[in-house]
Design a protein around this motif. Structure first.
Motif, PDB file in Angstrom:
ATOM      1  N   PHE A  82       7.293  -2.758   4.591  1.00 41.82           N
ATOM      2  CA  PHE A  82       6.855  -2.762   3.193  1.00 41.82           C
ATOM      3  C   PHE A  82       6.078  -1.500   2.827  1.00 41.82           C
ATOM      4  O   PHE A  82       6.081  -1.092   1.671  1.00 41.82           O
ATOM      5  CB  PHE A  82       6.050  -4.029   2.874  1.00 41.82           C
ATOM      6  CG  PHE A  82       6.925  -5.203   2.587  1.00 41.82           C
ATOM      7  CD1 PHE A  82       7.519  -5.354   1.340  1.00 41.82           C
ATOM      8  CD2 PHE A  82       7.195  -6.143   3.566  1.00 41.82           C
ATOM      9  CE1 PHE A  82       8.342  -6.424   1.064  1.00 41.82           C
ATOM     10  CE2 PHE A  82       8.023  -7.224   3.306  1.00 41.82           C
ATOM     11  CZ  PHE A  82       8.602  -7.360   2.054  1.00 41.82           C
ATOM     12  N   VAL A 111       6.336  -6.000   9.710  1.00 46.57           N
ATOM     13  CA  VAL A 111       6.457  -6.343   8.286  1.00 46.57           C
ATOM     14  C   VAL A 111       5.650  -5.356   7.440  1.00 46.57           C
ATOM     15  O   VAL A 111       6.128  -4.856   6.421  1.00 46.57           O
ATOM     16  CB  VAL A 111       5.992  -7.795   8.038  1.00 46.57           C
ATOM     17  CG1 VAL A 111       5.878  -8.084   6.558  1.00 46.57           C
ATOM     18  CG2 VAL A 111       6.942  -8.771   8.704  1.00 46.57           C
ATOM     19  N   PHE A 112       4.437  -5.060   7.885  1.00 45.10           N
ATOM     20  CA  PHE A 112       3.589  -4.116   7.155  1.00 45.10           C
ATOM     21  C   PHE A 112       4.265  -2.748   7.067  1.00 45.10           C
ATOM     22  O   PHE A 112       4.303  -2.129   5.993  1.00 45.10           O
ATOM     23  CB  PHE A 112       2.222  -3.989   7.843  1.00 45.10           C
ATOM     24  CG  PHE A 112       1.323  -2.972   7.190  1.00 45.10           C
ATOM     25  CD1 PHE A 112       0.599  -3.305   6.054  1.00 45.10           C
ATOM     26  CD2 PHE A 112       1.214  -1.683   7.698  1.00 45.10           C
ATOM     27  CE1 PHE A 112      -0.220  -2.366   5.440  1.00 45.10           C
ATOM     28  CE2 PHE A 112       0.400  -0.746   7.101  1.00 45.10           C
ATOM     29  CZ  PHE A 112      -0.324  -1.092   5.957  1.00 45.10           C
ATOM     30  N   ARG A 115      -0.574 -15.851   9.005  1.00 49.73           N
ATOM     31  CA  ARG A 115       0.419 -16.746   9.611  1.00 49.73           C
ATOM     32  C   ARG A 115       0.369 -16.662  11.137  1.00 49.73           C
ATOM     33  O   ARG A 115       0.466 -17.673  11.836  1.00 49.73           O
ATOM     34  CB  ARG A 115       1.794 -16.356   9.095  1.00 49.73           C
ATOM     35  CG  ARG A 115       2.896 -17.228   9.558  1.00 49.73           C
ATOM     36  CD  ARG A 115       4.186 -16.840   8.851  1.00 49.73           C
ATOM     37  NE  ARG A 115       5.273 -17.498   9.527  1.00 49.73           N
ATOM     38  CZ  ARG A 115       6.410 -16.922   9.816  1.00 49.73           C
ATOM     39  NH1 ARG A 115       6.630 -15.694   9.464  1.00 49.73           N
ATOM     40  NH2 ARG A 115       7.353 -17.581  10.435  1.00 49.73           N
ATOM     41  N   TRP A 154       3.514  -9.088  12.288  1.00 44.47           N
ATOM     42  CA  TRP A 154       2.928  -8.644  11.022  1.00 44.47           C
ATOM     43  C   TRP A 154       2.914  -7.119  10.933  1.00 44.47           C
ATOM     44  O   TRP A 154       3.024  -6.574   9.836  1.00 44.47           O
ATOM     45  CB  TRP A 154       1.515  -9.224  10.831  1.00 44.47           C
ATOM     46  CG  TRP A 154       0.495  -8.683  11.781  1.00 44.47           C
ATOM     47  CD1 TRP A 154       0.193  -9.146  13.026  1.00 44.47           C
ATOM     48  CD2 TRP A 154      -0.361  -7.560  11.553  1.00 44.47           C
ATOM     49  NE1 TRP A 154      -0.789  -8.386  13.591  1.00 44.47           N
ATOM     50  CE2 TRP A 154      -1.153  -7.403  12.699  1.00 44.47           C
ATOM     51  CE3 TRP A 154      -0.527  -6.677  10.492  1.00 44.47           C
ATOM     52  CZ2 TRP A 154      -2.099  -6.391  12.826  1.00 44.47           C
ATOM     53  CZ3 TRP A 154      -1.483  -5.679  10.626  1.00 44.47           C
ATOM     54  CH2 TRP A 154      -2.252  -5.549  11.768  1.00 44.47           C
ATOM     55  N   THR A 203      -0.923  -8.914   5.158  1.00 41.28           N
ATOM     56  CA  THR A 203      -1.984  -9.923   5.186  1.00 41.28           C
ATOM     57  C   THR A 203      -1.403 -11.323   5.366  1.00 41.28           C
ATOM     58  O   THR A 203      -1.905 -12.109   6.169  1.00 41.28           O
ATOM     59  CB  THR A 203      -2.818  -9.863   3.888  1.00 41.28           C
ATOM     60  OG1 THR A 203      -3.350  -8.541   3.745  1.00 41.28           O
ATOM     61  CG2 THR A 203      -3.939 -10.867   3.915  1.00 41.28           C
ATOM     62  N   PHE A 204      -0.343 -11.626   4.629  1.00 44.06           N
ATOM     63  CA  PHE A 204       0.296 -12.937   4.738  1.00 44.06           C
ATOM     64  C   PHE A 204       0.770 -13.197   6.169  1.00 44.06           C
ATOM     65  O   PHE A 204       0.509 -14.265   6.736  1.00 44.06           O
ATOM     66  CB  PHE A 204       1.474 -13.031   3.764  1.00 44.06           C
ATOM     67  CG  PHE A 204       2.297 -14.262   3.931  1.00 44.06           C
ATOM     68  CD1 PHE A 204       1.843 -15.487   3.468  1.00 44.06           C
ATOM     69  CD2 PHE A 204       3.531 -14.208   4.570  1.00 44.06           C
ATOM     70  CE1 PHE A 204       2.608 -16.638   3.630  1.00 44.06           C
ATOM     71  CE2 PHE A 204       4.297 -15.347   4.741  1.00 44.06           C
ATOM     72  CZ  PHE A 204       3.834 -16.563   4.270  1.00 44.06           C
ATOM     73  N   PHE A 205       1.452 -12.233   6.775  1.00 46.31           N
ATOM     74  CA  PHE A 205       1.968 -12.427   8.123  1.00 46.31           C
ATOM     75  C   PHE A 205       0.852 -12.415   9.166  1.00 46.31           C
ATOM     76  O   PHE A 205       0.942 -13.093  10.192  1.00 46.31           O
ATOM     77  CB  PHE A 205       3.046 -11.389   8.454  1.00 46.31           C
ATOM     78  CG  PHE A 205       4.394 -11.788   7.947  1.00 46.31           C
ATOM     79  CD1 PHE A 205       5.269 -12.491   8.741  1.00 46.31           C
ATOM     80  CD2 PHE A 205       4.780 -11.486   6.652  1.00 46.31           C
ATOM     81  CE1 PHE A 205       6.508 -12.885   8.272  1.00 46.31           C
ATOM     82  CE2 PHE A 205       6.020 -11.865   6.166  1.00 46.31           C
ATOM     83  CZ  PHE A 205       6.889 -12.571   6.982  1.00 46.31           C
ATOM     84  N   PHE A 260       2.572  -3.934  -1.847  1.00 49.47           N
ATOM     85  CA  PHE A 260       3.501  -4.831  -1.160  1.00 49.47           C
ATOM     86  C   PHE A 260       3.192  -4.877   0.337  1.00 49.47           C
ATOM     87  O   PHE A 260       3.243  -5.940   0.954  1.00 49.47           O
ATOM     88  CB  PHE A 260       4.952  -4.406  -1.388  1.00 49.47           C
ATOM     89  CG  PHE A 260       5.392  -4.546  -2.820  1.00 49.47           C
ATOM     90  CD1 PHE A 260       5.332  -5.770  -3.459  1.00 49.47           C
ATOM     91  CD2 PHE A 260       5.853  -3.448  -3.527  1.00 49.47           C
ATOM     92  CE1 PHE A 260       5.732  -5.920  -4.771  1.00 49.47           C
ATOM     93  CE2 PHE A 260       6.252  -3.587  -4.846  1.00 49.47           C
ATOM     94  CZ  PHE A 260       6.194  -4.816  -5.469  1.00 49.47           C
ATOM     95  N   ILE A 320      -0.097  -6.967   0.824  1.00 49.18           N
ATOM     96  CA  ILE A 320       0.110  -8.405   0.615  1.00 49.18           C
ATOM     97  C   ILE A 320       0.937  -9.009   1.748  1.00 49.18           C
ATOM     98  O   ILE A 320       0.561 -10.028   2.330  1.00 49.18           O
ATOM     99  CB  ILE A 320       0.769  -8.675  -0.754  1.00 49.18           C
ATOM    100  CG1 ILE A 320      -0.207  -8.330  -1.875  1.00 49.18           C
ATOM    101  CG2 ILE A 320       1.247 -10.115  -0.865  1.00 49.18           C
ATOM    102  CD1 ILE A 320       0.406  -8.329  -3.255  1.00 49.18           C
ATOM    103  N   SER A 321       2.058  -8.398   2.067  1.00 52.33           N
ATOM    104  CA  SER A 321       2.925  -8.967   3.105  1.00 52.33           C
ATOM    105  C   SER A 321       2.266  -8.888   4.476  1.00 52.33           C
ATOM    106  O   SER A 321       2.347  -9.839   5.260  1.00 52.33           O
ATOM    107  CB  SER A 321       4.273  -8.266   3.124  1.00 52.33           C
ATOM    108  OG  SER A 321       4.107  -6.895   3.414  1.00 52.33           O
TER     109      SER A 321
END
Length: 156
Positions: A112, A108-109, A145, A105, A140-142, A134, A137-138
């Protein structure tokens, strides 16, 4: 027939690994997570689509059985995981099995966040008030997950 051969070979090698290694080393190689991964490989359908992954897990177990653990470092274990386990995780993740790599994550953070910074610098982001939306959101999503994968024993 091929599935039964795979299961017999994996189970015999897993037993050898468990018998040969002390509990501390079993913990380092994530033995319990390895059991979950192998169960997912056994139940994967169709089996013909994971021949490469089955060979990788057998090769990984072979290396574990024949390794000298007197001076093994976490870096050595990570190198083995990167070579043998990560390609399997990638395949199973694409197919919805919920595997993920620890701290992915963060990467990814950061990716983005760079995209958001470019959007802010080019004034495209005026619609969302210069907030790195972006990235938030990304990331947080990862992060969610990753926590879900940890609870299921599928975090590497």
């Amino acid at each position: 027939m091929e599935k039964e051969m795979f299961i017999r070979e994996v189970e015999s090698k897993m037993q050898m690994v468990q018998d040969q290694l002390p509990k501390e080393t079993l913990s380092k190689i994530r033995f319990n997570q390895l059991l979950i991964l192998i169960d997912d490989l056994k139940g994967y359908t169709p089996q013909s689509k994971i021949k490469k992954e089955k060979k990788l897990i057998i090769d990984y177990l072979h290396v574990l059985v024949h390794a000298n653990y007197d001076d093994v470092t976490m870096k050595d274990i990570y190198t083995l995981e990167k070579k043998y386990i990560h390609p399997i995780l990638s395949k199973l993740d694409r197919d919805g099995y919920g595997y993920t790599i620890k701290n992915s994550w963060i990467l990814v953070f950061l990716v983005f966040f760079i995209i958001d910074a470019i959007l802010i610098a080019t004034k495209v982001s005026k619609w969302y008030f210069h907030i790195p939306i972006f990235a938030i959101i990304s990331g947080t999503f990862f992060f969610i997950r990753e926590n879900k994968a940890k609870k299921m024993g599928k975090l590497w």
